[in-house]
Design a protein around this motif. Sequence first.
Motif, mmCIF file in Angstrom:
data_model
loop_
_atom_site.group_PDB
_atom_site.id
_atom_site.type_symbol
_atom_site.label_atom_id
_atom_site.label_comp_id
_atom_site.label_asym_id
_atom_site.label_seq_id
_atom_site.Cartn_x
_atom_site.Cartn_y
_atom_site.Cartn_z
ATOM 1 N N VAL A 17 1.509 8.888 -5.857
ATOM 2 C CA VAL A 17 0.387 9.837 -5.901
ATOM 3 C C VAL A 17 0.296 10.704 -4.643
ATOM 4 C CG1 VAL A 17 -1.004 8.457 -7.490
ATOM 5 C CG2 VAL A 17 -1.303 8.156 -5.015
ATOM 6 N N LYS A 21 -4.439 9.066 -12.048
ATOM 7 C CA LYS A 21 -3.438 8.318 -11.263
ATOM 8 C C LYS A 21 -3.976 8.054 -9.861
ATOM 9 C CE LYS A 21 0.466 10.418 -13.688
ATOM 10 N NZ LYS A 21 1.507 11.425 -13.578
ATOM 11 N N GLU A 53 0.832 -1.207 0.000
ATOM 12 C CA GLU A 53 0.000 0.000 0.000
ATOM 13 C C GLU A 53 0.866 1.257 0.000
ATOM 14 O OE1 GLU A 53 -3.017 2.383 2.880
ATOM 15 O OE2 GLU A 53 -3.182 0.202 2.945
ATOM 16 N N ILE A 81 2.238 1.784 -3.512
ATOM 17 C CA ILE A 81 1.295 2.310 -4.515
ATOM 18 C C ILE A 81 0.875 3.742 -4.200
ATOM 19 C CG2 ILE A 81 0.446 0.023 -5.188
ATOM 20 C CD1 ILE A 81 -2.128 0.629 -3.559
ATOM 21 N N LYS A 82 1.005 4.141 -2.925
ATOM 22 C CA LYS A 82 0.617 5.504 -2.561
ATOM 23 C C LYS A 82 1.728 6.517 -2.866
ATOM 24 C CE LYS A 82 -1.772 8.244 0.867
ATOM 25 N NZ LYS A 82 -2.387 8.279 2.194
ATOM 26 N N LYS A 128 -6.530 0.232 -6.491
ATOM 27 C CA LYS A 128 -5.521 -0.698 -5.970
ATOM 28 C C LYS A 128 -5.670 -0.833 -4.455
ATOM 29 C CE LYS A 128 -1.830 -0.065 -9.407
ATOM 30 N NZ LYS A 128 -0.477 0.515 -9.613
ATOM 31 N N LYS A 129 -5.842 0.298 -3.787
ATOM 32 C CA LYS A 129 -5.965 0.260 -2.325
ATOM 33 C C LYS A 129 -7.223 -0.498 -1.922
ATOM 34 C CE LYS A 129 -5.680 2.672 1.912
ATOM 35 N NZ LYS A 129 -6.234 3.715 2.680
ATOM 36 N N TYR A 161 -4.785 4.458 -7.931
ATOM 37 C CA TYR A 161 -4.377 4.197 -6.548
ATOM 38 C C TYR A 161 -5.594 3.789 -5.708
ATOM 39 C CZ TYR A 161 -3.859 5.386 -1.656
ATOM 40 O OH TYR A 161 -3.932 5.359 -0.286
ATOM 41 N N TYR A 162 -6.695 4.512 -5.863
ATOM 42 C CA TYR A 162 -7.918 4.224 -5.103
ATOM 43 C C TYR A 162 -8.362 2.770 -5.325
ATOM 44 C CZ TYR A 162 -12.866 4.039 -3.977
ATOM 45 O OH TYR A 162 -14.092 3.641 -3.486
#
Length: 159
Positions: free
Chosen positions: A120, A139, A113, A116-117, A146-147, A143-144
């Motif tokens: 962004v 982007k 996490e 991936i954050k 993926k999270k 991320y949203y």
Amino acid sequence: MNYFELFDIPVTLQVDKNILSKKYVELQKKFHPDFFTQATEQEQADALETSSQVNKALKVLRNEDATIKYVLQLKGLLEEEEKYQLPPDFLMEVMELNEELSDDSVQQVNELEQQIKAPVQAIIDNFTESGTSTADLLKVKEYYYKKKYLQRILDRMAG
């Protein structure tokens, strides 16, 4: 009226919790149904509706993920039941993690996490309604999703 207008705060991806709490108290003092017991039925109904909106807005704006989703929806970049395609390399990484669930998995998911954050984080921190490009918001959208995917793994492990 959107939630940011309701709370009279700028559109942002990270709402200042102190300002949010202060505005919430102000709005509840102004619109709480208990203050409208002597009012007309219409005024009571309006107060109830506004108070309900204030509570919904607070729930969304208090949660960073919900706020990101809400802003993306306001911008027309995210639909409620959208079938978002995540990148295959991310899905492979998560599938491997999913197959090898262990005591270390929570830490691995949290590390993923953070990874991936990171790309962004600056967009989220520096978001402005007029200054952030659609490309940058897309982007954040990735991320949203993926999270959200990672959160499902954590939820499954906890359950």
